[in-house]
Design an enzyme around this catalytic site. Structure first.
Site, short mmCIF file in Angstrom:
data_model
loop_
_atom_site.label_atom_id
_atom_site.label_comp_id
_atom_site.label_asym_id
_atom_site.label_seq_id
_atom_site.Cartn_x
_atom_site.Cartn_y
_atom_site.Cartn_z
N THR A 1 0.82 -1.21 0.00
CA THR A 1 0.00 0.00 0.00
C THR A 1 0.86 1.27 0.00
O THR A 1 1.87 1.36 0.70
CB THR A 1 -0.92 0.01 1.24
OG1 THR A 1 -1.67 -1.20 1.24
CG2 THR A 1 -1.86 1.19 1.22
N GLN B 1 -23.57 -4.81 23.28
CA GLN B 1 -24.97 -4.64 23.65
C GLN B 1 -25.35 -5.54 24.83
O GLN B 1 -25.98 -5.11 25.79
CB GLN B 1 -25.86 -4.95 22.44
CG GLN B 1 -27.29 -4.49 22.59
CD GLN B 1 -27.39 -2.97 22.68
OE1 GLN B 1 -26.50 -2.25 22.24
NE2 GLN B 1 -28.46 -2.49 23.29
N GLU C 1 -5.81 -6.12 3.87
CA GLU C 1 -5.65 -7.26 2.94
C GLU C 1 -6.86 -7.35 2.01
O GLU C 1 -7.38 -8.43 1.72
CB GLU C 1 -5.39 -8.56 3.71
CG GLU C 1 -4.14 -8.37 4.57
CD GLU C 1 -3.41 -9.64 4.92
OE1 GLU C 1 -3.55 -10.63 4.18
OE2 GLU C 1 -2.68 -9.60 5.91
N ALA D 1 -1.95 4.40 -3.67
CA ALA D 1 -2.23 3.05 -4.19
C ALA D 1 -2.77 2.20 -3.04
O ALA D 1 -2.01 1.52 -2.35
CB ALA D 1 -0.98 2.43 -4.80
N PHE E 1 0.90 2.39 6.12
CA PHE E 1 0.05 1.40 6.81
C PHE E 1 0.68 0.01 6.88
O PHE E 1 -0.04 -0.98 6.77
CB PHE E 1 -1.31 1.25 6.10
CG PHE E 1 -2.18 2.46 6.09
CD1 PHE E 1 -2.14 3.37 7.13
CD2 PHE E 1 -3.10 2.67 5.06
CE1 PHE E 1 -2.99 4.48 7.14
CE2 PHE E 1 -3.94 3.76 5.06
CZ PHE E 1 -3.89 4.68 6.09
N PRO F 1 0.41 5.85 -0.39
CA PRO F 1 -0.61 6.89 -0.18
C PRO F 1 -1.63 6.93 -1.34
O PRO F 1 -2.81 7.12 -1.10
CB PRO F 1 0.21 8.17 -0.12
CG PRO F 1 1.56 7.75 0.35
CD PRO F 1 1.76 6.36 -0.18
N ARG G 1 -24.42 -11.85 35.28
CA ARG G 1 -25.15 -10.60 35.48
C ARG G 1 -26.64 -10.85 35.72
O ARG G 1 -27.30 -11.53 34.93
CB ARG G 1 -24.97 -9.73 34.23
CG ARG G 1 -25.79 -8.48 34.20
CD ARG G 1 -25.27 -7.43 35.14
NE ARG G 1 -26.01 -6.18 35.01
CZ ARG G 1 -25.91 -5.19 35.89
NH1 ARG G 1 -25.12 -5.31 36.94
NH2 ARG G 1 -26.60 -4.08 35.71
N GLY H 1 -24.23 -4.30 28.07
CA GLY H 1 -24.79 -3.03 28.52
C GLY H 1 -23.71 -1.98 28.71
O GLY H 1 -22.70 -1.99 28.00
N GLY H 2 -23.91 -1.10 29.70
CA GLY H 2 -22.96 0.00 29.94
C GLY H 2 -21.57 -0.50 30.26
O GLY H 2 -20.57 0.11 29.87
C1 LIG Z 1 -4.05 -1.21 10.41
C2 LIG Z 1 -3.70 -1.39 8.97
C3 LIG Z 1 -2.73 -2.30 8.62
C4 LIG Z 1 -2.39 -2.47 7.28
N1 LIG Z 1 -1.37 -3.32 6.96
C5 LIG Z 1 -0.92 -3.34 5.68
C6 LIG Z 1 0.25 -4.09 5.33
O1 LIG Z 1 0.86 -4.77 6.18
N2 LIG Z 1 0.71 -4.03 4.07
C7 LIG Z 1 0.08 -3.30 3.12
O2 LIG Z 1 0.55 -3.28 1.99
N3 LIG Z 1 -1.05 -2.60 3.39
C8 LIG Z 1 -1.55 -2.60 4.66
N4 LIG Z 1 -2.67 -1.86 4.97
C9 LIG Z 1 -3.34 -1.13 3.91
C10 LIG Z 1 -4.72 -1.68 3.57
O3 LIG Z 1 -4.61 -2.91 2.90
C11 LIG Z 1 -5.48 -0.62 2.78
O4 LIG Z 1 -5.82 0.40 3.70
C12 LIG Z 1 -6.69 -1.16 2.09
O5 LIG Z 1 -6.30 -2.00 1.05
C13 LIG Z 1 -7.59 -0.05 1.55
O6 LIG Z 1 -6.87 0.91 0.85
P1 LIG Z 1 -7.11 2.46 1.18
O7 LIG Z 1 -6.94 2.61 2.63
O8 LIG Z 1 -6.25 3.26 0.31
O9 LIG Z 1 -8.63 2.70 0.83
P2 LIG Z 1 -9.26 3.18 -0.56
O10 LIG Z 1 -8.70 2.34 -1.62
O11 LIG Z 1 -9.12 4.64 -0.66
O12 LIG Z 1 -10.77 2.78 -0.32
C14 LIG Z 1 -11.74 3.61 0.33
C15 LIG Z 1 -13.10 2.92 0.24
O13 LIG Z 1 -13.50 2.82 -1.13
C16 LIG Z 1 -13.76 1.46 -1.47
N5 LIG Z 1 -13.37 1.26 -2.86
C17 LIG Z 1 -12.21 1.60 -3.45
N6 LIG Z 1 -12.23 1.25 -4.74
C18 LIG Z 1 -13.42 0.70 -4.97
C19 LIG Z 1 -14.07 0.14 -6.13
N7 LIG Z 1 -13.46 0.08 -7.30
N8 LIG Z 1 -15.33 -0.33 -6.00
C20 LIG Z 1 -15.97 -0.30 -4.81
N9 LIG Z 1 -15.41 0.20 -3.70
C21 LIG Z 1 -14.16 0.71 -3.78
C22 LIG Z 1 -12.96 0.64 -0.50
O14 LIG Z 1 -13.51 -0.63 -0.32
C23 LIG Z 1 -13.08 1.49 0.77
O15 LIG Z 1 -14.31 1.21 1.40
C24 LIG Z 1 -3.06 -1.71 6.29
C25 LIG Z 1 -4.05 -0.82 6.66
C26 LIG Z 1 -4.37 -0.63 7.97
C27 LIG Z 1 -5.41 0.38 8.34
#
Ligand SMILES: Cc1cc2nc3c(=O)[nH]c(=O)nc-3n(C[C@H](O)[C@H](O)[C@H](O)COP(=O)(O)OP(=O)(O)OC[C@H]3O[C@@H](n4cnc5c(N)ncnc54)[C@H](O)[C@@H]3O)c2cc1C
Ligand SMILES: Cc1cc2nc3c(=O)[nH]c(=O)nc-3n(C[C@H](O)[C@H](O)[C@H](O)COP(=O)(O)OP(=O)(O)OC[C@H]3O[C@@H](n4cnc5c(N)ncnc54)[C@H](O)[C@@H]3O)c2cc1C
Lengths: 262, 379
Positions: B126, B336, B363, B130, B156, B128, B268, B339-340
């Site tokens: 991943t 749920q 993933e 991609a 990430f 910024p 409870r 509860g609290g």
């Molecule tokens: C805690 C954490 C750990 C992670 N660990 C790793 C890691 O070890 N290695 C790694 O490489 N990455 C990792 N990631 C990255 C993770 O895989 C991505 O955040 C994820 O693939 C989504 O990409 P994005 O955040 O850019 O969301 P975006 O791609 O911007 O998606 C935003 C929303 O739009 C939806 N969306 C996007 N395109 C489409 C489409 N064509 N049709 C329908 N819906 C769509 C998505 O489902 C999502 O709901 C991690 C992320 C987090 C938060």
């Protein structure tokens, strides 16, 4: 050094339920585990293997075919060889017959320098098998081992007593029974689990294999008769006295005197 | 057909349950609160050969199967979502691509210490720009004489900053699109490689999630994984397997929340009765238990297919999609039922709910799983 560890598979509960009518254990639905003290015995053997070269550990159990899993777990923790002594002829053995049967198996193993037993099984609870086994094999024995040093042939042991411990010396070969204060048993190793099932075997020995005659084992060779088993009524609640004034202390002294503690 | 675990899988389950209860559960609240990586747990898992369960012994693994690996992640996640993902990212994303695509030297040099737990592994795909559109890689790798030079950044990345080995996906030939992407093995000390921002997250807070920065980062020529241009395929297939791990994590979190709920409901009392005696709540729990069981069979089925060397990408996507939904649903209902008290940090339930959410995102988001499944239906 060749070590034999005797382990027993027991139901996983400290409060085994008894059938009130027959007085026998209800084993259904209770998962089986290696008896706790026996895990300490095994851990101590494996620690010796970690420390010295050429240590070989055989785990031995007398029990039903299901005891296989206890032996595999012992292999997964680090034992080298596993033997399950199992035969219908052993059914109904009391501690005397059990120890005699295990002794016959140990004789078949032949070479050994050290035998470990747990202090006590959580189900049978007699703490008799270890000492009886030592007698059958004519070995020096130390029970309740809480610390162990081995130097050549010399074995130095701390033996737990109710109000302290004694330090004893003996020589190999000998039999030791272990308690939980001795060590912290390790977990089974994941690779060890796959090895235990794929690469190692559990040897099955019958009455015939260990050359024990039918009248030497099983119910008929067992002098113990269970007359009745029952759950003792729970002890009463303790009393808590609060305060550091004269009256409270007098009350405390009276109570202790009543109970003949002082 | 046979739905029984084998004896060794059964023993792995018993072991992992006990290990999780005694070694992992007591740390779960604290590592969440302090966002602390549980290094000591990783060391313990290494000692018991839990860090390379599905790899052959010759490469330092346990010589086990993928179902056992799934069970291990499930049992850890049942008490601590963080520990579950540390093992999953390490095994499926860090080590597995080397096992599947590495050459003999790479396996000996990198897979062995990874599988033995001497090294921790991570995977950087991943960026910024991609995310879901993973093909839009901007990190560049250029071959100069006997080494590759990497420039760009990843975001990430799970186990980032804690790992010794990183599988890095980068563009080697922009003109070729996805066929111009390659995969590399980067050691943590590679010159020009550094760790950037560490994320503060909603859940799995003990797991580190960081930025990776490559500024003229130099790695040896032989550290390319597979062939030049194979990187996108490597990344996608790695994620296929990784989804089994994340699905197991989701399953474990759901099971943990269910178990906590059942325990709480017996204790409870309201209106003079235990919560477990109210039929309206019993029915809720019946549905939760049914969904968790359905999720379990989807997960084990995907793992079983991988063990049998059958295709499993579609099944892994289904398992991850469903198990993640179930984790979110069951943990929300578990709060749920508490509860609290469930909303406070006195109980582990709010943590489980926060941990569950990520399983629908990383993933491949749930939408990506739906794309994979749909593509398979309409192919
Ligand atoms: C805690 C954490 C750990 C992670 N660990 C790793 C890691 O070890 N290695 C790694 O490489 N990455 C990792 N990631 C990255 C993770 O895989 C991505 O955040 C994820 O693939 C989504 O990409 P994005 O955040 O850019 O969301 P975006 O791609 O911007 O998606 C935003 C929303 O739009 C939806 N969306 C996007 N395109 C489409 C489409 N064509 N049709 C329908 N819906 C769509 C998505 O489902 C999502 O709901 C991690 C992320 C987090 C938060
Ligand atoms: C009349 C009678 C009939 C019985 N019939 C049966 C029966 O039909 N079926 C049945 O399951 N039990 C039966 N038992 C119980 C059984 O004989 C005892 O549990 C057994 O002798 C061990 O004694 P214990 O549990 O008190 O072990 P302890 O003496 O407390 O055990 C001490 C140590 O000895 C070793 N040890 C004990 N047992 C074994 C073993 N089997 N293999 C290897 N090492 C061992 C272990 O190291 C253990 O920690 C019967 C007992 C009596 C008195």
């Amino acid at each position: 050094m060749k070590i034999v560890v005797c382990i027993k598979q027991v139901p996983d509960t400290n409060e085994v339920k008894l059938d009130p009518k027959t007085g026998t254990l209800i084993r259904d639905g209770v998962p089986s585990i290696i008896n706790h003290d026996d895990k300490n015995a095994l851990e101590e053997a494996i620690k010796l293997k970690d420390k010295y070269q050429n240590v070989h550990i055989t785990v031995l159990t007398m029990g039903p075919p299901q005891a296989d899993v206890a032996l595999r777990e012992a292999l997964a923790m680090g034992a080298d060889r596993a033997i399950l002594v199992s035969d219908r002829a052993f059914a109904g053995s009391d501690t005397w017959a059990t120890a005699r049967t295990i002794a016959a198996a140990v004789r078949k193993i032949g070479e050994y320098d050290l035998i470990f037993c747990g202090r006590q099984a959580i189900d049978g609870d007699t703490a008799q098998v270890g000492p009886q086994l030592a007698e059958y094999l004519n070995l020096p024995q130390v029970t309740y081992v809480k610390h162990l040093e081995i130097n050549g042939e010399k074995v130095t042991v701390e033996r737990a007593l109710e109000d302290g411990y004694e330090v004893l010396e003996t020589t190999l070969p000998c039999l030791l029974t272990t308690i939980k204060e001795l060590n912290e048993p390790r977990y089974a190793n994941v690779r060890g689990i796959f090895d235990a099932y794929k690469e190692k075997t559990v040897e099955m020995w019958t009455a015939n294999d260990i050359k024990i005659a039918a009248d030497q084992t099983g119910l008929n060779a067992s002098p113990t008769n269970v007359k009745q088993t029952f759950t003792p009524s729970p002890k009463g609640q303790g009393t808590i006295l609060c305060g550091c004034d004269k009256d409270t202390i007098c009350e405390l002294m009276c109570k202790l005197q009543e109970k003949h503690i002082i | 057909m046979n739905f029984n675990l084998t004896k060794e899988q059964e023993m792995v389950k018993t072991l992992m349950r006990k290990f999780a209860e005694t070694e992992v559960k007591p740390l779960a609240a604290e590592i969440d609160e302090n966002e602390r990586f549980p290094r000591e747990t990783v060391e313990k898992m290494a000692r018991y050969n839990m860090m390379g369960i599905p790899f052959p012994k010759q490469y330092g693994g346990a010589g086990g199967d993928n179902i056992s690996y799934a069970i291990a992640v499930e049992e850890l996640a049942r008490v601590c979502g963080t520990t579950g993902v540390i093992l999953s990212a390490h095994t499926s994303l860090g080590a597995h691509p080397i096992y599947q695509f590495g050459n003999e030297e790479q396996k000996n040099k990198y897979l062995k210490p990874l599988a033995e737990g001497k090294y921790l592994g991570a995977f950087g795909l991943t960026e910024p720009n991609a995310g879901t559109d993973a093909a839009g890689q901007q990190t560049l790798a250029v071959l100069e004489n006997d080494h590759w030079v990497l420039n760009g950044s990843k975001v990430f990345i799970t186990n980032g900053g804690e790992s010794d080995i990183y599988i890095i996906i980068a563009m080697t030939d922009k003109k070729k699109g996805t066929r111009g992407i390659s995969a590399f093995i980067v050691e943590k000390d590679a010159p020009g490689f550094s760790i950037g921002k560490i994320e503060h997250k909603m859940g799995i807070k003990g797991s580190s999630t960081s930025e990776l920065i490559f500024e003229n980062c130099i790695i040896p020529k032989e550290n390319i994984l597979g062939e030049v241009g194979q990187g996108f395929k490597i990344a996608m297939q790695t994620l296929d397997g990784g989804r089994i791990g994340i699905a197991s994590q989701a399953l474990g979190i759901a099971q943990g929340a269910l178990d906590e709920s059942v325990k709480y409901m017996k204790e409870r009392k309201q209106f003079g009765k235990a919560l477990s005696q109210f039929q309206g709540l019993q029915w809720m729990v019946a549905d939760m238990a049914t969904k968790v069981t359905a999720a379990r069979w989807l997960v084990y089925n995907a793992a079983w297919r991988k063990d049998q060397k059958l295709s499993y990408a579609n099944e892994a996507a289904m398992a991850k999609l469903y198990a993640a939904e179930v984790a979110m649903d069951v943990t929300t209902k578990a709060v749920q039922l508490h509860g609290g008290y469930g909303y406070t940090r006195e109980y582990p339930i709010e943590r489980m709910m926060r941990d569950a959410k990520i399983t629908e995102i990383y993933e491949g988001t749930s939408q990506v799983q739906q794309m994979v499944i749909a593509a398979n239906i309409f192919k």
